[in-house]
Design an enzyme around this catalytic site. Structure first.
Site, short mmCIF file in Angstrom:
data_model
loop_
_atom_site.label_atom_id
_atom_site.label_comp_id
_atom_site.label_asym_id
_atom_site.label_seq_id
_atom_site.Cartn_x
_atom_site.Cartn_y
_atom_site.Cartn_z
N ASP A 1 0.61 -1.37 -0.06
CA ASP A 1 -0.09 -0.21 -0.13
C ASP A 1 0.74 1.61 0.05
O ASP A 1 1.14 1.80 1.19
CB ASP A 1 -0.81 -0.37 1.41
CG ASP A 1 -2.10 1.36 1.07
OD1 ASP A 1 -1.97 2.17 0.97
OD2 ASP A 1 -3.19 0.88 2.54
N HIS A 2 1.09 2.06 -0.87
CA HIS A 2 1.95 3.07 -1.11
C HIS A 2 1.21 4.21 -0.67
O HIS A 2 2.66 5.27 0.00
CB HIS A 2 2.16 3.63 -2.22
CG HIS A 2 3.40 4.09 -2.82
ND1 HIS A 2 4.32 4.39 -2.20
CD2 HIS A 2 4.25 3.76 -3.98
CE1 HIS A 2 5.67 4.93 -2.03
NE2 HIS A 2 5.50 3.92 -3.83
N ARG A 3 0.29 4.30 0.15
CA ARG A 3 -0.24 5.62 0.87
C ARG A 3 0.45 5.33 1.78
O ARG A 3 0.85 6.16 2.46
CB ARG A 3 -1.76 5.92 1.39
CG ARG A 3 -2.65 5.46 -0.05
CD ARG A 3 -3.92 5.06 0.30
NE ARG A 3 -3.94 3.50 1.04
CZ ARG A 3 -5.35 3.17 1.89
NH1 ARG A 3 -6.24 4.38 0.95
NH2 ARG A 3 -5.11 2.14 1.87
#
Ligand code: CAO
Length: 262
Positions: free
Chosen positions: A231-233
Site C-alpha cells: 500500500d503506497h499510501r
C-alpha cells in the site's frame, strides 16, 4: 554469499496440461445467468475495497538452489512425523523474521487511512485455492512458531480448506499475506492487497534456469520469482525492497535463517 553447489536433478519437462474433466457453466450454445453468492460474493466485497489502495509493485528473482536441497532433507524428516512439508513453511517463517525489522509491513490502516496500527502478532495469511473458491486463512503468531509447527498448521488449514470447513477464526485476523500461485504455475503475478493489510507477496514456480557462477561459468540454478504489492499510501518502495532483500537472503542462505531463528 557462498551458495551450496547445484543439486544434480533433472529439469522438469514442461508438463502437458490435461484439460479439466468438467467445465461448468454455460451449457454449450446457451448463455446462463446466476446470482453471485457465497465465497465469490465475499470476494466481490474484499476486492472492490482493495481497489481503493494504490499499490506499489516490486519483483525479484530468488535463487532457491540451497533451499531446494534443504527442503528435500526436511521433507522426509517431517513426513516421518506425519507432516507434509512444502516450501511454504520456510517462506512464511522468513517473512515473519524479516517483518521484525520492517514492522510497517505488518500493520493495518483504517478505512479512511487516517490511523495505522502496528500489529504485535504476525498472522500470515495464505491464499488457498479451494473447491469453494479463493480463501485466505492465516497462521497465527508465526513469530512464536517453529518451522515444523508452521508446517503442521499449514497441513491443518489445507485439510480444512479441502473439506470446506475453515473456521471464521482461521479466516480472520490476518496481518500479511502470501499467495503461492507457483504451486499451479506461472512466474510473475500482481497480487491484490487484502484490506486492512498493507502488503502481500505472490510466488512463482521454481524453475531450473541457467545462471553465471563466480567464475563466469554457466550453471544450473533453481530460480523462483516473487511479486510484492504494498500500500503506497503508507509503505515506501524502498522499505518493500529492503524487506524483500532480507527475505531473499534468508531463502538463498538457509544457514543465515537458522542463525536468526528464535
Ligand atoms: N514451485 C515449485 N514447486 C512448488 C511450488 C512452487 N512455487 N509451490 C509448491 N510446490 C510443490 C510443493 O513443494 C509440493 O511438492 P511435493 O509434492 O514434492 O512436496 C507440491 O508442489 C504441492 O504443494 P501444495 O500446493 O500442496 O502445498 P504448498 O504448501 O506449496 O501450497 C497452498 C499450499 C494452499 C498455498 C496451495 O495449495 C494453493 O492453494 N495455491 C494456490 C494459491 C492461489 O490460488 N493464489 C492465487 C490467489 S489470487 O486468486
Amino acid at each position: 554469499p557462498r551458495l551450496a553447489p547445484p543439486i544434480a536433478q533433472k529439469a522438469t519437462p514442461t508438463p502437458v496440461v490435461t484439460p479439466p474433466r468438467v467445465v461448468t457453466p454455460p451449457v454449450i450454445g446457451q448463455d446462463q445467468t446466476e446470482p453471485i453468492k457465497g465465497i465469490r460474493k465475499a470476494m466481490v466485497k474484499t476486492m472492490t475495497a482493495a481497489q481503493s489502495i494504490p499499490p506499489f509493485g516490486y519483483y525479484d528473482d530468488i535463487d532457491m538452489t540451497a533451499l531446494v536441497g534443504f527442503r528435500r532433507d526436511i521433507k522426509q524428516l517431517a513426513l516421518d512425523r506425519g507432516v507434509k512439508f512444502s516450501y511454504m513453511p520456510v517462506f512464511i517463517k522468513a517473512v515473519s523474521m524479516a517483518l521484525k525489522y520492517y514492522p510497517i509491513l505488518n500493520s493495518s490502516v483504517d478505512e479512511k487511512c487516517e490511523n495505522i496500527t502496528y500489529k504485535a502478532a504476525h498472522n500470515i495469511g495464505l491464499a488457498m485455492d479451494t473447491k469453494d473458491g479463493l480463501l485466505v486463512p492465516n497462521i497465527k503468531n508465526v513469530q512464536a512458531l517453529s518451522i515444523f509447527e508452521i508446517a503442521s498448521e499449514l497441513n491443518r488449514l489445507q485439510q480444512l480448506g479441502d473439506a470446506g470447513k475453515l473456521s471464521t477464526s482461521d479466516l480472520s485476523g490476518g496481518t500479511f499475506s502470501l499467495s503461492n500461485i507457483g504451486s499451479i504455475g506461472g512466474t510473475y503475478a500482481r497480487p491484490v492487497i487484502l484490506p486492512p493489510e498493507v502488503a502481500i507477496g505472490a510466488l512463482g514456480r521454481i524453475q531450473a534456469l541457467p545462471r553465471f557462477d563466480e567464475n563466469d561459468k554457466v550453471v544450473k540454478r533453481y530460480i523462483m520469482q516473487v511479486s510484492w504489492s504494498a500500500d503506497h499510501r503508507v509503505v515506501e518502495g524502498a522499505t518493500m525492497a529492503r524487506f524483500s532483500n532480507l527475505w531473499k537472503s534468508y531463502l538463498e542462505n538457509p544457514t543465515s535463517l537458522i542463525l536468526d531463528l528464535k
